[in-house]
Design an enzyme around this catalytic site. Structure first.
Site, PDB file in Angstrom:
ATOM      1  N   GLU A  96      31.863  42.686  43.015  1.00 29.87           N
ATOM      2  CA  GLU A  96      32.121  42.916  44.378  1.00 29.87           C
ATOM      3  C   GLU A  96      33.639  43.563  44.450  1.00 29.87           C
ATOM      4  O   GLU A  96      33.853  44.587  45.447  1.00 29.87           O
ATOM      5  CB  GLU A  96      31.957  41.776  45.339  1.00 29.87           C
ATOM      6  CG  GLU A  96      32.051  41.992  46.702  1.00 29.87           C
ATOM      7  CD  GLU A  96      31.999  40.949  47.794  1.00 29.87           C
ATOM      8  OE1 GLU A  96      32.432  41.106  48.905  1.00 29.87           O
ATOM      9  OE2 GLU A  96      31.188  39.764  47.269  1.00 29.87           O
ATOM     10  N   ASN A 130      32.650  35.621  39.424  1.00 30.04           N
ATOM     11  CA  ASN A 130      33.707  35.241  40.567  1.00 30.04           C
ATOM     12  C   ASN A 130      34.728  34.250  39.889  1.00 30.04           C
ATOM     13  O   ASN A 130      36.275  34.458  39.981  1.00 30.04           O
ATOM     14  CB  ASN A 130      33.366  34.652  41.758  1.00 30.04           C
ATOM     15  CG  ASN A 130      32.658  35.868  42.619  1.00 30.04           C
ATOM     16  OD1 ASN A 130      33.332  36.714  42.946  1.00 30.04           O
ATOM     17  ND2 ASN A 130      31.554  35.503  43.205  1.00 30.04           N
TER      18      ASN A 130
END
Length: 300
Positions: A96, A130
């Site tokens: 992302e 992440n």
């Protein structure tokens, strides 16, 4: 993630163990008649891609996004995004931050790997991707470890292996979640470091924890100074007896001693140790006295 020439590590052991490292580059776009093969690197229109709303990461540092966007303008995106087909759009599984930076860089298309994944695989890959970002804040990292443990039943050892970190690192990270919400936010905002935060974990009272965290921030205390402050907080001195209290207790003991003397018929002394304990001394002057005293005590 796009990186300059002095780039650091990529996605790491954890993500590679879930997604096959071997991919086939193709010039075909997803819009072509022949659909892309699972695992191929293809290019997608950036407007057709959306982030995963359930991912744990909520904050993205604006300065580092701008730096990454500048890098993408020069070198492009080195590591493709990982997405899954949701029919009306493609959802990001991993990458992302690269997607956000690519939008800032003005890219119309981005390289992706389209994967057919289960919901568990999507969640796991998203978490690990992440965790392995260098700019993730300590609290989000700890929450991601906790989610891997809670949602997938992993032990700390398994988590450590998947993200290529030590068991001690995982344990220390999870301990940060013992902090109250206010102090967690101070860590997220960079007002106090993880070293300061670990020193504050032992303070169970929320108000005291917040007060000390604010003191650390306001006075720019070092980790060593913070540890000393917390250590001294636990030292409490015993309350000293006032003269009035001592005189009052002495009067009570004297009265009780007199009552015992009248009941037994000999000298009785009550000796206090000052903490609610003590002893009673009864004098006798002959064997007959002793016999009389014991007889009275036994008969109540």
């Amino acid at each position: 993630m796009a990186v300059p020439k002095n780039a650091k590590r990529g996605l790491g052991k954890g993500l590679d163990s879930i997604i096959p490292a071997k991919v086939v580059t193709t010039a075909k776009k997803p819009e072509a008649v022949t659909p892309p093969v699972d695992g191929q690197v293809v290019k997608l229109n950036i407007t057709k891609i959306e982030p995963n709303r359930s991912q744990p990461r909520k904050t993205f540092d604006e300065d580092t996004l701008i730096e990454l966007a500048d890098s993408i303008k020069q070198f492009g995106i080195i590591n493709p995004l990982i997405v899954t087909d949701k029919k009306d759009h493609y959802e990001i599984v991993g990458g992302e931050r690269r997607w956000r930076a690519a939008k800032k860089a003005g890219l119309k298309e981005v390289p992706v790997i389209i994967k057919d994944l289960t919901e568990q695989e999507i969640a796991e890959i998203g978490l690990i991707d992440n965790i392995q970002r260098e700019d993730i804040n300590p609290i989000e990292e700890a929450l991601a470890y906790k989610k891997l443990i809670d949602d997938f039943g992993y032990t700390q050892d398994v988590v450590a292996d998947k993200v290529s970190k030590s068991r001690v690192t995982i344990t220390n990270s999870l301990r940060l979640l013992k902090l109250c919400d206010h102090v967690r936010q101070m860590v997220i905002e960079g007002k106090i470091s993880t070293g300061h935060a670990r020193a504050l974990i032992s303070i169970e009272n929320e108000e005291e924890q917040i007060t000390l965290a604010q003191k650390v921030f306001d006075e720019k205390l070092s980790v060593r100074e913070t540890e000393k402050l917390v250590k001294n907080l636990g030292k409490t001195s015993k309350p000293k007896k006032t003269v009035a209290n001592k005189a009052s207790l002495d009067a009570v003991y004297s009265s009780l001693s007199e009552k015992c003397k009248q009941a037994i018929g000999t000298k009785v002394e009550i000796i206090s140790k000052g903490d609610g304990t003590g002893k009673i001394e009864i004098e006798f002057y002959s064997n007959d006295d002793l016999e009389k005293i014991t007889d009275r005590l036994c008969k109540g």
